[in-house]
Design a protein around this motif. Structure first.
Motif, PDB file in Angstrom:
ATOM      1  N   LYS A 148       0.873  -1.022  -0.126  1.00 18.18           N
ATOM      2  CA  LYS A 148       0.346  -0.343  -0.221  1.00 18.18           C
ATOM      3  C   LYS A 148       1.223   1.334   0.098  1.00 18.18           C
ATOM      4  N   HIS A 149       1.779   1.542  -0.237  1.00 22.54           N
ATOM      5  CA  HIS A 149       3.127   2.368  -0.038  1.00 22.54           C
ATOM      6  C   HIS A 149       3.837   2.189  -1.421  1.00 22.54           C
ATOM      7  N   SER A 166       1.524   6.679   0.116  1.00 23.05           N
ATOM      8  CA  SER A 166       0.744   5.813  -0.636  1.00 23.05           C
ATOM      9  C   SER A 166       0.363   5.346  -1.804  1.00 23.05           C
ATOM     10  N   ASN A 193       4.692   1.019   7.373  1.00 23.58           N
ATOM     11  CA  ASN A 193       4.072   2.084   6.621  1.00 23.58           C
ATOM     12  C   ASN A 193       4.663   3.592   6.573  1.00 23.58           C
TER      13      ASN A 193
END
Lengths: 292, 311
Positions: free
Chosen positions: A197-198, A203, A268
């Protein structure tokens, strides 16, 4: 073998559960492999740590339990082929290949160095066990499906696995390859999307949203399964179901992962997509995070 | 040339199970015989050149010899990174058969002209670049491509180009062909321009200027031996190409002479397409005229330059 609808539902439920709750702690082997990747990072004084750490469990399960391979005979004709199309995640691959004995662990200390074999992207000409030189993004799926065509022409039963990044599949060439694999119904061909997701800047949702990602692969003719890409048991179960479909569709696995998984402050965090010139105490902190 | 090159591929495939054919979205009926006889080795993969090159690389990594065919500009510009990394870096035996090199697609405009193709292909390590002069030579060279260890780019002309190479020519890939022995001057040309250079040399001969023609069907690697031998003692060299002047044959020959004959390079003049996008349609011949590349124009330009030097 065909995976039942309930199998997919279970896998998906598990993947969703993993991302609504805090992920389970990594086991000793996962921490060990990450420490090897940090050995490389330390050796080269640089590396795409975040991109490597999201793919460790995918690589681990493939090499430990799924791929037909022999580290003493890397060019064995009947081996399964694995291409790390997201070549910048190579520290993860190097950690696993070194652990398996494809080359000495000491090579990790020479990562990215003038006299080393392990560059910042995997090089098939130099590294035993690397099938194709990747790093220019979006090349792996086409090369992989060409290999899968070759297996079919030669009537061999080896399989091809291609691991892509999520940012990587911004590349149009990936979707050219997807159309082609779908058309040929290459069920010996599996794409695994390391969906952390990054990407580099931010992102994926911000830079180039990929959703609905499952629908995309399905509409290109793939049988698709989602999985928690850090859950070793779930990965094992999903990969054991290949090919997913009796109809001959190629396979796509959307592996939900966490960029930088295993290092609390890197998770993240796109600042850890790539790091260089880490101070000794920063390297020490990485090892501390991965102790045990 | 196209028909000849594809019929060679069919013959190669009949005798060698490693040969596969990959087209993009070619004309109806292309290589129908191949498709009927060996359907499992015939691929038509759509307008997706990046994927086609990567797929060819994957097949080549597993021991196959793919012959890939589509329009020159889309086989070079569109998928340049795949050609560079997947084919050239891995040094794989993939053959690129490029329709309409140069100004062949004149009526279709600059999007379809491949006038820097040889330059960008020869910039890549491991790549062999071929530009035969006629269909007969194509028929002699394509079978040889089977054994080239790395990638090969094959530039095709329009078709129906006059046959100017000797029928008994035995040249291997990498060798130049002397179409006319040098006199005071020497044309060095490639592709269909070798025929035009030969016609220009005949016009010049009639006017008393003896001019040879060295045809280079292989632009990379250059036939260094013949170039150095034939340029020794000539008063002027004229390179002739259906290609932009930067990066083309003239550049390649200049580089060779500068490297190998420092301080002793004969006067060298490059005839080709200027460094700009063509702004006219019409036919290939009309554009060649427009850029001063017809036989009569080549002769006039050569005469003027040779005369200026003699004075």
């Amino acid at each position: 073998m065909t995976a039942s609808p309930s199998f997919f539902a279970t896998a998906l439920a598990r993947a969703e559960a993993a991302f609504t709750a805090h992920p389970a702690p990594l086991d000793a082997r996962s921490r060990h492999l990450r420490r090897l990747a940090v050995d490389g990072l330390r050796g080269g004084n640089r590396g795409h740590l975040g991109s490597a750490f999201s793919a460790i469990e995918i690589l681990r399960v493939l090499y430990d339990e799924v791929l037909r391979h022999d580290p003493r005979n890397p060019t064995w004709a009947d081996r399964d082929r694995l291409l790390l199309s997201k070549g910048h995640g190579c520290l993860g691959l190097y950690a696993v290949l070194a652990d398996k004995g494809y080359f000495p662990l000491s090579e990790l200390d020479r990562f990215c160095r003038f006299d080393g074999i392990l560059g910042g992207h995997p090089d098939a000409k130099k590294i035993p066990g690397v099938e194709a030189s990747t790093g220019a993004l979006g090349h792996g799926p086409s090369i992989g499906l060409g290999m899968a065509q070759a297996a079919r022409l030669q009537k061999r039963d080896w399989r091809v696995f291609v691991i892509t990044g999520d940012g990587e599949i911004n590349e149009g060439s990936v979707w050219e390859a997807a159309m082609c694999a779908g058309k040929h119904r290459l069920d010996n061909f599996t794409v695994i999307v390391d969906y952390n997701k990054h990407q580099s800047y931010a992102s994926t949702a911000e830079v180039q949203d990929l959703e609905p990602l499952v629908d995309k692969w399905q509409s290109f003719g793939f049988a698709v399964c989602e999985v928690d890409g850090h859950d070793v048991g779930a990965l094992r179960e999903v990969l054991a179901e290949l090919p997913f479909d009796q109809g001959g569709r190629p396979n796509a696995i959307i592996a939900h992962t966490i960029k930088g998984r295993g290092v609390s402050y890197a998770e993240n965090n796109v600042e850890w997509h790539h790091k260089s010139n880490l101070a000794a105490d920063e390297i020490a902190a990485l090892y501390r995070e991965l102790e045990g | 040339m196209r028909k000849k090159s594809l019929s060679c591929v069919l013959e190669l495939a009949r005798r060698d199970p490693r040969v596969v054919f990959i087209g993009s979205d070619l004309g109806v009926g292309t290589l129908e015989e191949f498709r009927r006889e060996m359907p499992e080795r015939f691929f038509m993969e759509g307008v997706a050149e990046q994927n086609i090159i990567g797929m060819a690389a994957g097949l080549a990594l597993e021991g196959f010899i793919p012959y890939v065919n589509t329009i020159a500009t889309f086989l070079t510009r569109r998928c340049y990174e795949q050609v560079a990394v997947d084919l050239c870096y891995h040094n794989l035996p993939v053959r690129l058969i490029a329709n309409g090199g140069g100004l062949v697609y004149a009526p279709l405009g600059p999007t379809h002209l491949a006038i820097e193709d040889m330059g960008i292909m020869r910039a890549l390590p491991n790549m062999t670049v071929l530009a035969p002069a006629d269909a007969a030579e194509m028929g002699r060279l394509v079978p040889q491509t089977l054994d080239v260890p790395g990638p090969v780019y094959i530039r095709l002309g329009k078709g129906g180009d006059p046959v100017v190479t000797p029928a008994d020519d035995q040249s291997a890939i990498g060798q130049g062909v002397v179409l006319r022995r040098p006199g005071r001057c020497l044309f060095i040309a490639t592709g269909i321009m070798s025929g035009r250079a030969l016609a220009a040399a005949e016009l010049l001969g009639a006017q008393g200027l003896a001019c040879g023609v060295l045809h280079l069907p292989t632009v990379k690697p250059l036939d260094e031996v013949k170039i150095l031998e034939l340029t020794t003692g000539v008063e002027a060299i004229f390179t002739v190409e259906e290609h932009v002047l930067p990066t083309g044959l003239g550049s390649a020959v200049s580089e060779l002479l500068i490297d190998r004959r420092p301080g002793r390079v004969p006067p060298l003049h490059r005839f080709g397409i200027p460094d700009r996008f063509p702004d006219r349609y019409g036919s290939q011949d009309e554009l060649l005229d427009y850029f001063g590349l017809s036989p009569a124009q080549l002769a006039t330009r050569a005469l003027s330059l040779a005369g200026r030097q003699a004075a």
